[in-house]
Enzyme design. Structure first.
Site, short mmCIF file in Angstrom:
data_model
loop_
_atom_site.label_atom_id
_atom_site.label_comp_id
_atom_site.label_asym_id
_atom_site.label_seq_id
_atom_site.Cartn_x
_atom_site.Cartn_y
_atom_site.Cartn_z
N SER A 150 0.85 -1.19 0.00
CA SER A 150 0.00 0.00 0.00
C SER A 150 0.88 1.23 0.00
O SER A 150 2.03 1.20 0.45
CB SER A 150 -0.90 0.02 1.25
OG SER A 150 -1.52 1.27 1.41
N TYR A 198 -2.60 0.25 10.20
CA TYR A 198 -2.54 -0.27 8.83
C TYR A 198 -1.17 0.00 8.22
O TYR A 198 -0.58 -0.88 7.59
CB TYR A 198 -3.64 0.38 8.00
CG TYR A 198 -3.75 -0.12 6.58
CD1 TYR A 198 -4.23 -1.40 6.31
CD2 TYR A 198 -3.39 0.69 5.51
CE1 TYR A 198 -4.35 -1.86 5.00
CE2 TYR A 198 -3.50 0.23 4.20
CZ TYR A 198 -3.98 -1.03 3.95
OH TYR A 198 -4.10 -1.49 2.66
#
Length: 281
Positions: free
Chosen positions: A134, A147
């Site tokens: 990501s 995250y």
């Protein structure tokens, strides 16, 4: 010509489904896995596509899928670790169970699948593993601290494994997608956002507004919204060509990576702060 075989986790939607469709269209054998394959209709009728139940938190389901893949196609040339969950909230709003749950899927789940497939690739004498990371692994993203931590772990493991398994002719790469419609923060977990004292909840509400606005703008590429098929195309490139260990997909990810390489650290931090952090708590 012998078909190559790819195993992909998290194919129920988004990047995983797009990747399965692309590789199938290129003549590959595809093992498309998800937690509820009985609900999938789009991939079910595709030639040389095997739908399997796989939950990355369940080691037995991983072993069963690998065995079934070998029974069906004889080998696994490429593994794509795409399955993952997202989550946002001020760090204090995350309880320990939720933190463990996110890491169990995004980090330990990826490790479980990889560890099961690596012996297959060693026996074959070759293979490629592609981990979907990501943009949150390129830069620590405020409001996505847990995250980001998990995706930083994915990038670190990828880099180490790429060096560790190169003597076995196994390539390991990561792709960090930017902001796409499939991964926008449009659905917030109210269970997380309700946690914390009054000050933290008020601050969190401001972060929600600023984050959604910023991510929506980042996903807009020129006059068009970013297309998740770009990530599938990057996976295909990494599976079939010589590419670096660390890769990105999306103009926003490319821009952020370039900024990180060229700007002084303090300037980069200030840019992210201005983009995502409210001026007052």
């Amino acid at each position: 010509m012998n078909r190559k075989t790819i195993l992909i986790t998290g194919c129920s939607s988004g990047f995983g489904k797009q990747t399965a469709k692309l590789f199938q269209s290129k003549g590959w054998n595809v093992i498309a896995t998800m937690r509820s394959p009985e609900k999938e209709t789009e991939l079910a009728g595709l030639e040389n596509t095997l739908l399997c139940r796989l939950d990355v938190t369940d080691p037995q389901s991983i072993r069963e899928v690998v065995d079934r893949s070998l029974d069906a196609f004889g080998r696994i040339d490429v593994l794509v670790n795409n399955a993952g969950i997202s989550g946002v909230g001020v760090f204090e709003q995350w309880d320990e169970n939720r933190i463990h749950g996110l890491f169990d899927t995004n980090v330990f789940g990826m490790m479980r699948v990889t560890k099961t497939v690596l012996p297959v690739m060693r026996r074959q004498g070759e293979g490629t593993i592609i981990n979907i990371s990501s943009v949150s692994a390129l830069i620590g993203i405020p409001f996505s601290s847990v995250y980001s931590a998990a995706k930083f772990a994915v990038e670190g493991l990828t880099e180490a494994l790429a060096l560790e398994y190169a003597p076995f002719n196994i390539s390991v790469k990561a792709i960090a997608p930017g902001s796409y419609e499939t991964n926008l923060y449009t659905s917030m977990d109210e269970g997380i956002l309700a946690n914390g004292d009054d000050q933290i909840r008020a601050y969190s509400a401001k972060l929600v507004t600023k984050m959604n606005d910023a991510v929506a703008r980042m996903a807009q590429q020129g006059d068009e919204t970013s297309d998740p098929r770009e990530v599938a195309e990057k996976v295909y490139e990494c599976a079939t060509e010589e590419t670096p260990i660390h890769n990105v997909s999306g103009r926003d990810a490319e821009s952020l990576l370039q900024m990180k390489k060229t700007l002084p650290e303090q300037e980069m931090s200030q840019f992210i702060s201005d983009l995502l952090v409210p001026k007052d708590a």
